[in-house]
Motif scaffolding. Sequence first.
Motif, PDB file in Angstrom:
ATOM      1  N   ASP A  16     -15.672 -49.675 -71.543  1.00 49.93           N
ATOM      2  CA  ASP A  16     -14.484 -49.817 -70.707  1.00 49.93           C
ATOM      3  C   ASP A  16     -14.831 -49.802 -69.225  1.00 49.93           C
ATOM      4  O   ASP A  16     -14.141 -50.407 -68.413  1.00 49.93           O
ATOM      5  CB  ASP A  16     -13.491 -48.688 -71.001  1.00 49.93           C
ATOM      6  CG  ASP A  16     -12.684 -48.951 -72.263  1.00 49.93           C
ATOM      7  OD1 ASP A  16     -12.791 -50.082 -72.780  1.00 49.93           O
ATOM      8  OD2 ASP A  16     -11.978 -48.042 -72.730  1.00 49.93           O
ATOM      9  N   ASN A  17     -15.883 -49.087 -68.885  1.00 48.92           N
ATOM     10  CA  ASN A  17     -16.272 -48.999 -67.485  1.00 48.92           C
ATOM     11  C   ASN A  17     -17.189 -50.136 -67.054  1.00 48.92           C
ATOM     12  O   ASN A  17     -17.513 -50.263 -65.873  1.00 48.92           O
ATOM     13  CB  ASN A  17     -16.971 -47.665 -67.199  1.00 48.92           C
ATOM     14  CG  ASN A  17     -15.982 -46.502 -67.232  1.00 48.92           C
ATOM     15  OD1 ASN A  17     -14.811 -46.683 -66.938  1.00 48.92           O
ATOM     16  ND2 ASN A  17     -16.451 -45.328 -67.611  1.00 48.92           N
ATOM     17  N   LYS A  18     -17.580 -50.962 -68.001  1.00 45.40           N
ATOM     18  CA  LYS A  18     -18.460 -52.072 -67.701  1.00 45.40           C
ATOM     19  C   LYS A  18     -17.733 -53.097 -66.833  1.00 45.40           C
ATOM     20  O   LYS A  18     -16.588 -53.449 -67.085  1.00 45.40           O
ATOM     21  CB  LYS A  18     -18.902 -52.746 -69.007  1.00 45.40           C
ATOM     22  CG  LYS A  18     -19.833 -53.931 -68.810  1.00 45.40           C
ATOM     23  CD  LYS A  18     -20.179 -54.525 -70.156  1.00 45.40           C
ATOM     24  CE  LYS A  18     -21.041 -55.772 -69.989  1.00 45.40           C
ATOM     25  NZ  LYS A  18     -21.336 -56.405 -71.296  1.00 45.40           N
ATOM     26  N   LYS A  19     -18.411 -53.560 -65.809  1.00 48.26           N
ATOM     27  CA  LYS A  19     -17.808 -54.570 -64.944  1.00 48.26           C
ATOM     28  C   LYS A  19     -17.757 -55.899 -65.662  1.00 48.26           C
ATOM     29  O   LYS A  19     -18.670 -56.252 -66.413  1.00 48.26           O
ATOM     30  CB  LYS A  19     -18.596 -54.711 -63.639  1.00 48.26           C
ATOM     31  CG  LYS A  19     -18.461 -53.514 -62.709  1.00 48.26           C
ATOM     32  CD  LYS A  19     -19.190 -53.761 -61.395  1.00 48.26           C
ATOM     33  CE  LYS A  19     -19.018 -52.567 -60.454  1.00 48.26           C
ATOM     34  NZ  LYS A  19     -19.731 -52.785 -59.176  1.00 48.26           N
ATOM     35  N   VAL A  20     -16.683 -56.638 -65.444  1.00 53.11           N
ATOM     36  CA  VAL A  20     -16.568 -57.966 -66.038  1.00 53.11           C
ATOM     37  C   VAL A  20     -16.920 -59.005 -64.994  1.00 53.11           C
ATOM     38  O   VAL A  20     -16.943 -58.722 -63.794  1.00 53.11           O
ATOM     39  CB  VAL A  20     -15.139 -58.211 -66.575  1.00 53.11           C
ATOM     40  CG1 VAL A  20     -14.829 -57.244 -67.692  1.00 53.11           C
ATOM     41  CG2 VAL A  20     -14.108 -58.087 -65.473  1.00 53.11           C
ATOM     42  N   GLY A  21     -17.180 -60.223 -65.455  1.00 52.77           N
ATOM     43  CA  GLY A  21     -17.576 -61.280 -64.533  1.00 52.77           C
ATOM     44  C   GLY A  21     -16.480 -61.613 -63.544  1.00 52.77           C
ATOM     45  O   GLY A  21     -15.332 -61.793 -63.919  1.00 52.77           O
ATOM     46  N   GLU A  31     -13.778 -53.700 -67.661  1.00 55.26           N
ATOM     47  CA  GLU A  31     -13.128 -54.116 -68.903  1.00 55.26           C
ATOM     48  C   GLU A  31     -11.858 -53.297 -69.143  1.00 55.26           C
ATOM     49  O   GLU A  31     -10.872 -53.817 -69.673  1.00 55.26           O
ATOM     50  CB  GLU A  31     -14.092 -53.966 -70.074  1.00 55.26           C
ATOM     51  CG  GLU A  31     -15.208 -54.999 -70.068  1.00 55.26           C
ATOM     52  CD  GLU A  31     -16.068 -54.925 -71.313  1.00 55.26           C
ATOM     53  OE1 GLU A  31     -15.709 -54.168 -72.249  1.00 55.26           O
ATOM     54  OE2 GLU A  31     -17.100 -55.610 -71.348  1.00 55.26           O
ATOM     55  N   ALA A  32     -11.881 -52.032 -68.749  1.00 51.46           N
ATOM     56  CA  ALA A  32     -10.691 -51.190 -68.904  1.00 51.46           C
ATOM     57  C   ALA A  32      -9.541 -51.718 -68.060  1.00 51.46           C
ATOM     58  O   ALA A  32      -8.386 -51.716 -68.496  1.00 51.46           O
ATOM     59  CB  ALA A  32     -11.015 -49.748 -68.514  1.00 51.46           C
ATOM     60  N   ILE A  37      -4.286 -54.622 -67.899  1.00 56.46           N
ATOM     61  CA  ILE A  37      -3.457 -55.740 -67.442  1.00 56.46           C
ATOM     62  C   ILE A  37      -2.978 -56.566 -68.633  1.00 56.46           C
ATOM     63  O   ILE A  37      -1.807 -56.953 -68.714  1.00 56.46           O
ATOM     64  CB  ILE A  37      -4.241 -56.605 -66.444  1.00 56.46           C
ATOM     65  CG1 ILE A  37      -4.446 -55.827 -65.136  1.00 56.46           C
ATOM     66  CG2 ILE A  37      -3.520 -57.926 -66.171  1.00 56.46           C
ATOM     67  CD1 ILE A  37      -5.454 -56.451 -64.195  1.00 56.46           C
ATOM     68  N   ALA A  38      -3.886 -56.822 -69.586  1.00 56.47           N
ATOM     69  CA  ALA A  38      -3.521 -57.582 -70.781  1.00 56.47           C
ATOM     70  C   ALA A  38      -2.450 -56.865 -71.583  1.00 56.47           C
ATOM     71  O   ALA A  38      -1.516 -57.479 -72.105  1.00 56.47           O
ATOM     72  CB  ALA A  38      -4.764 -57.819 -71.646  1.00 56.47           C
ATOM     73  N   ARG A  39      -2.574 -55.538 -71.661  1.00 57.48           N
ATOM     74  CA  ARG A  39      -1.591 -54.769 -72.421  1.00 57.48           C
ATOM     75  C   ARG A  39      -0.207 -54.836 -71.769  1.00 57.48           C
ATOM     76  O   ARG A  39       0.805 -55.018 -72.451  1.00 57.48           O
ATOM     77  CB  ARG A  39      -2.047 -53.312 -72.513  1.00 57.48           C
ATOM     78  CG  ARG A  39      -1.176 -52.445 -73.422  1.00 57.48           C
ATOM     79  CD  ARG A  39      -1.742 -51.039 -73.536  1.00 57.48           C
ATOM     80  NE  ARG A  39      -3.064 -51.062 -74.158  1.00 57.48           N
ATOM     81  CZ  ARG A  39      -4.202 -50.809 -73.533  1.00 57.48           C
ATOM     82  NH1 ARG A  39      -4.194 -50.506 -72.248  1.00 57.48           N
ATOM     83  NH2 ARG A  39      -5.342 -50.845 -74.177  1.00 57.48           N
ATOM     84  N   MET A  40      -0.177 -54.732 -70.452  1.00 54.75           N
ATOM     85  CA  MET A  40       1.109 -54.802 -69.751  1.00 54.75           C
ATOM     86  C   MET A  40       1.741 -56.179 -69.883  1.00 54.75           C
ATOM     87  O   MET A  40       2.961 -56.309 -70.052  1.00 54.75           O
ATOM     88  CB  MET A  40       0.915 -54.436 -68.276  1.00 54.75           C
ATOM     89  CG  MET A  40       0.717 -52.946 -68.040  1.00 54.75           C
ATOM     90  SD  MET A  40       0.580 -52.504 -66.277  1.00 54.75           S
ATOM     91  CE  MET A  40      -1.177 -52.747 -65.997  1.00 54.75           C
ATOM     92  N   ALA A  74      -8.677 -51.110 -60.447  1.00 53.21           N
ATOM     93  CA  ALA A  74      -8.227 -49.815 -60.957  1.00 53.21           C
ATOM     94  C   ALA A  74      -7.022 -49.338 -60.147  1.00 53.21           C
ATOM     95  O   ALA A  74      -6.037 -48.824 -60.709  1.00 53.21           O
ATOM     96  CB  ALA A  74      -9.366 -48.800 -60.877  1.00 53.21           C
ATOM     97  N   GLU A  75      -7.082 -49.517 -58.822  1.00 51.10           N
ATOM     98  CA  GLU A  75      -5.948 -49.146 -57.972  1.00 51.10           C
ATOM     99  C   GLU A  75      -4.735 -50.011 -58.282  1.00 51.10           C
ATOM    100  O   GLU A  75      -3.594 -49.531 -58.290  1.00 51.10           O
ATOM    101  CB  GLU A  75      -6.335 -49.286 -56.498  1.00 51.10           C
ATOM    102  CG  GLU A  75      -7.390 -48.291 -56.031  1.00 51.10           C
ATOM    103  CD  GLU A  75      -7.748 -48.484 -54.563  1.00 51.10           C
ATOM    104  OE1 GLU A  75      -7.094 -49.311 -53.885  1.00 51.10           O
ATOM    105  OE2 GLU A  75      -8.681 -47.827 -54.089  1.00 51.10           O
TER     106      GLU A  75
END
Length: 303
Positions: A16-21, A31-32, A37-40, A74-75
């Motif tokens: 989850d803490n891994k940065k995405v491209g 990824e978190a 965002i996808a969930r919302m 995250a913010e």
Amino acid sequence: MGALKLDGGLATKAADNKKVGTPNGEFAMTEADFKAIARMLYEDAGIFLAETKSTFVYSRLSKRLRVHGLNSFAEYCELVGNKNNTEERMAMLAALTTNVTHFFRENHHFEHLKSTFLPPLLDAAKRGGRVRIWSAGCSIGHEPYSIAMTILSMLPDAGRYDVRILASDIDPNVVATGRAGVYGESALASIPAEMRRKFFRSAGGRSRDGEAEFEVVDAMRSIVAFRELNLNGSWPMKGQFDAIFCRNVTIYFDQKTREKVWERFCEKLRAGGYLYVGHSERLSGPALSAMAYDANTSYRKKG
């Protein structure tokens, strides 16, 4: 579409803490953050984001982070995660919703209206009958105004009769654009010349791109009503529709959501009414028992 599984097992904290491209690394996005965002988006609109859409999300929402002076996704997730912040939540939805449209898109549907479906309906309207058509997912108004032009080319004084088109979309920005009914000259290119002369007039201004702007005439406005509406929320409309256009909208839903929307459309159609869908869409689920495939992505309600 490879949809993000929002209700699956918990990912590891490290994943989850891994940065995405991201395109340029201006803002940190993990990824978190993407999953949140996808969930919302799914909760608000029933829309799935594929796992490969991180770059799309980054590019679409970076502007929102700049607007608010934020430093990371995250913010931003904390900002939109507050359900009282409905304004920014809607801004996020608008930014992530793609509105690809033009007048008379998939023209075979409008040809079917003109040649087969509308003649008996409009004859009945002249005798006091009621005609109702719904453009669900109307975007900036090209679809409902294309329906209106088709009707008015057959019945020029349709506004005198009980003939109405409901145009709805979840995005308040595109609803406002449709309601304003003002378009740059290039947007009118797909409209036959005679219709352009008859149904549009100069708006007296120019677009940001320097194009001359044109607005729909009063005859069009008189039969089209724009409303904000979430297809996965409550539908306050009373009565049934003679035809519903919902094209290239349900492709963003998962199978369960898609089939529920089809079923609700079926309930809102009168017997013999038509549902027009997009070129890559096919009905499935409970609605199939009540609908008959006609032709060219058109379905007729049995009875």
